[in-house]
Design an enzyme around this catalytic site. Structure first.
Site, PDB file in Angstrom:
ATOM      1  N   GLY A  91      72.060  -4.298  26.661  1.00 19.66           N
ATOM      2  CA  GLY A  91      72.311  -4.626  28.063  1.00 19.66           C
ATOM      3  C   GLY A  91      73.656  -4.109  28.523  1.00 19.66           C
ATOM      4  N   ARG A 106      80.956 -22.886  28.278  1.00 23.47           N
ATOM      5  CA  ARG A 106      82.212 -22.917  29.036  1.00 23.47           C
ATOM      6  C   ARG A 106      82.744 -24.321  29.278  1.00 23.47           C
ATOM      7  NH1 ARG A 106      80.411 -18.533  33.581  1.00 23.47           N
ATOM      8  NH2 ARG A 106      80.683 -16.657  32.309  1.00 23.47           N
ATOM      9  N   CYS A 163      83.853 -14.322  35.606  1.00 21.00           N
ATOM     10  CA  CYS A 163      84.723 -13.195  35.977  1.00 21.00           C
ATOM     11  C   CYS A 163      85.497 -13.454  37.269  1.00 21.00           C
ATOM     12  CB  CYS A 163      83.910 -11.908  36.096  1.00 21.00           C
ATOM     13  SG  CYS A 163      82.483 -12.006  37.208  1.00 21.00           S
ATOM     14  N   GLN A 221      83.050 -10.014  45.900  1.00 16.00           N
ATOM     15  CA  GLN A 221      82.763  -9.667  44.515  1.00 16.00           C
ATOM     16  C   GLN A 221      81.888  -8.428  44.385  1.00 16.00           C
ATOM     17  OE1 GLN A 221      82.601 -14.412  43.550  1.00 16.00           O
ATOM     18  NE2 GLN A 221      81.454 -13.087  42.167  1.00 16.00           N
ATOM     19  N   SER A 269      78.263  -5.301  40.463  1.00 17.18           N
ATOM     20  CA  SER A 269      78.050  -5.237  39.015  1.00 17.18           C
ATOM     21  C   SER A 269      78.083  -6.624  38.389  1.00 17.18           C
ATOM     22  CB  SER A 269      79.105  -4.343  38.357  1.00 17.18           C
ATOM     23  OG  SER A 269      80.410  -4.781  38.683  1.00 17.18           O
ATOM     24  N   GLY A 270      78.714  -7.590  39.051  1.00 18.49           N
ATOM     25  CA  GLY A 270      78.732  -8.951  38.535  1.00 18.49           C
ATOM     26  C   GLY A 270      77.361  -9.594  38.499  1.00 18.49           C
ATOM     27  N   GLU A 330      78.249 -20.046  42.019  1.00 19.35           N
ATOM     28  CA  GLU A 330      79.535 -19.421  41.709  1.00 19.35           C
ATOM     29  C   GLU A 330      80.717 -20.295  42.113  1.00 19.35           C
ATOM     30  OE1 GLU A 330      81.068 -15.453  40.326  1.00 19.35           O
ATOM     31  OE2 GLU A 330      79.272 -16.670  40.093  1.00 19.35           O
ATOM     32  N   LYS A 334      81.295 -23.133  39.741  1.00 20.11           N
ATOM     33  CA  LYS A 334      81.847 -22.664  38.465  1.00 20.11           C
ATOM     34  C   LYS A 334      83.350 -22.470  38.556  1.00 20.11           C
ATOM     35  CE  LYS A 334      77.716 -20.030  37.091  1.00 20.11           C
ATOM     36  NZ  LYS A 334      77.176 -18.659  36.913  1.00 20.11           N
ATOM     37  N   HIS A 340      86.591  -7.305  41.549  1.00 20.96           N
ATOM     38  CA  HIS A 340      86.524  -8.420  42.491  1.00 20.96           C
ATOM     39  C   HIS A 340      87.823  -8.503  43.288  1.00 20.96           C
ATOM     40  CE1 HIS A 340      82.858  -9.495  40.683  1.00 20.96           C
ATOM     41  NE2 HIS A 340      83.196 -10.564  40.008  1.00 20.96           N
ATOM     42  N   THR A 386      84.199  -6.353  35.053  1.00 20.36           N
ATOM     43  CA  THR A 386      83.456  -5.988  33.845  1.00 20.36           C
ATOM     44  C   THR A 386      84.372  -5.581  32.698  1.00 20.36           C
ATOM     45  OG1 THR A 386      83.138  -3.672  34.504  1.00 20.36           O
ATOM     46  CG2 THR A 386      81.475  -5.257  35.216  1.00 20.36           C
TER      47      THR A 386
END
Length: 360
Positions: A14, A118, A157, A184, A187-188, A211, A214, A251, A339
């Protein structure tokens, strides 16, 4: 480090797994000796395992796939023997992580890019240099769960760049309240099942599921105080709005902070520029020369120009100025590479810190 530690990358085909491989290809401390993935790719040489159904080479990390990995046979992650390595990096979805990460951790340390662990009370949420003192909590996790290893996950991220920028403020002035709005990178969301191209082009998507919650939870844990067997959450009030912008990587965040102590813009800028924690000095992947670069140019930071600063590991801050709504208020913009520092390279940095502390 005279002898390299043997490491495995789980979820190696991935995009997140590929980012690990790009980072680890020339690493002076670690040698990738095992790659694992799903049953779809298991048994194939890596170069074949990353090909799409139409035959295109599905390598999405920077540069080309390192030659050293192309001929390695991908193992089935469900059958992988974690005792064959010294350290496991995982780049898998949380539902898969729920099964595999505890299994691996019974014998071997695991550093995870997944979200599963987390917020576990016995697992630290580490950003080296920001809350390095939380690292010994992994010993409590191993003891509590009867494991020889542990699982520690990297933060979201979006949280990472924010937390790095806040760290010198928390240390020098104290932080009471903050508002943040993120823009953002797509790619996130990943390549498969992420943001569709027609959603992202010429657009800003105003909501990213889960998000904001988090970020709020993770900031409180990262800046919490380590109690020996747990982390007491920091009393920082966080309100944020997280959006998806038409940007490939990096971001951008607009941040408003209320400090506990009054400080001038010059004092805040100096604290940010001086933020180079000593425990990072000898870590190969650490941001250099410091964790934060502060621009004087009012038109910076710009994601296209600043995301790769320090090979994607430095958080770039600009438009630093007083805020007139908050008491003791300051506001700024930041750019952080989602990333790199916010993903695989950030996880490798965590492993480096744990190793220097004798925890791996």
């Amino acid at each position: 480090m005279a002898t390299k530690k043997k490491v495995a990358v789980i979820g190696a085909t991935g995009i997140a797994g590929q980012q690990f491989l790009a980072c680890l290809a020339m690493h002076p401390w670690y040698e990738v000796t095992a790659l694992a993935g799903s049953t779809r790719s298991a048994g194939k040489a890596y170069a074949e395992g990353i090909k799409t159904e139409k035959g295109a080479t599905g390598w999405w990390a920077d540069g080309d796939c390192p030659d050293q990995f192309k001929g390695m046979v991908i193992q089935d992650s469900a059958q992988f023997d974690a005792t064959s390595v010294d350290l496991v990096f995982t780049a898998i979805e949380s539902d898969v992580a729920a099964v595999l990460e505890p299994k691996y951790a019974m014998t071997t340390p695991v550093v995870s890019a997944a979200s599963l662990f987390r917020m576990e009370e016995d697992s630290p949420l580490l950003i080296p240099g920001v809350n390095s003192d939380h690292a010994p909590l992994v010993k409590e996790m191993a003891k509590k769960r009867g494991w020889k290893g542990f699982v520690t996950a990297i933060p979201n991220c979006t949280t990472t760049g924010l937390a790095v920028s806040l760290a010198p403020l928390v240390k020098n002035f104290g932080v009471k309240n903050l508002f943040m709005t993120s823009m953002q990178a797509v790619s996130g969301a990943g390549r498969s099942g992420g943001v569709l191209v027609l959603d992202a082009l010429d657009n800003i998507v105003p909501y990213i599921v889960g998000e904001e919650e988090k970020v709020q939870r993770e900031v409180a844990k990262i800046f919490g105080s380590f109690q020996g067997t747990s982390i007491a959450k920091a009393p920082i009030n966080v309100s944020c709005t997280c959006t998806r912008a038409n940007v490939t990587e990096g971001h951008t965040e607009s941040v408003f902070v209320e400090l506990e102590k009054n400080a001038s813009v010059e004092e805040i800028a100096a604290a940010m520029r001086a933020f180079a924690p000593k425990e990072l000095a000898d870590l190969p992947t650490a941001p250099k020369p410091a964790m934060i670069h502060v621009h004087d140019d009012p038109f910076r930071p710009q994601v296209r120009l600043d995301r790769d600063r320090g090979q994607g590991m430095v958080t770039t801050v600009g438009r630093l100025r007083k805020d007139t709504v908050f008491g003791n208020g300051v506001k700024y913009m930041l750019v952080s590479h989602n990333t790199k520092m916010g993903a695989a390279k950030g996880a490798v940095l965590v492993a480096e810190l744990l190793q220097t502390q004798g925890l791996i």
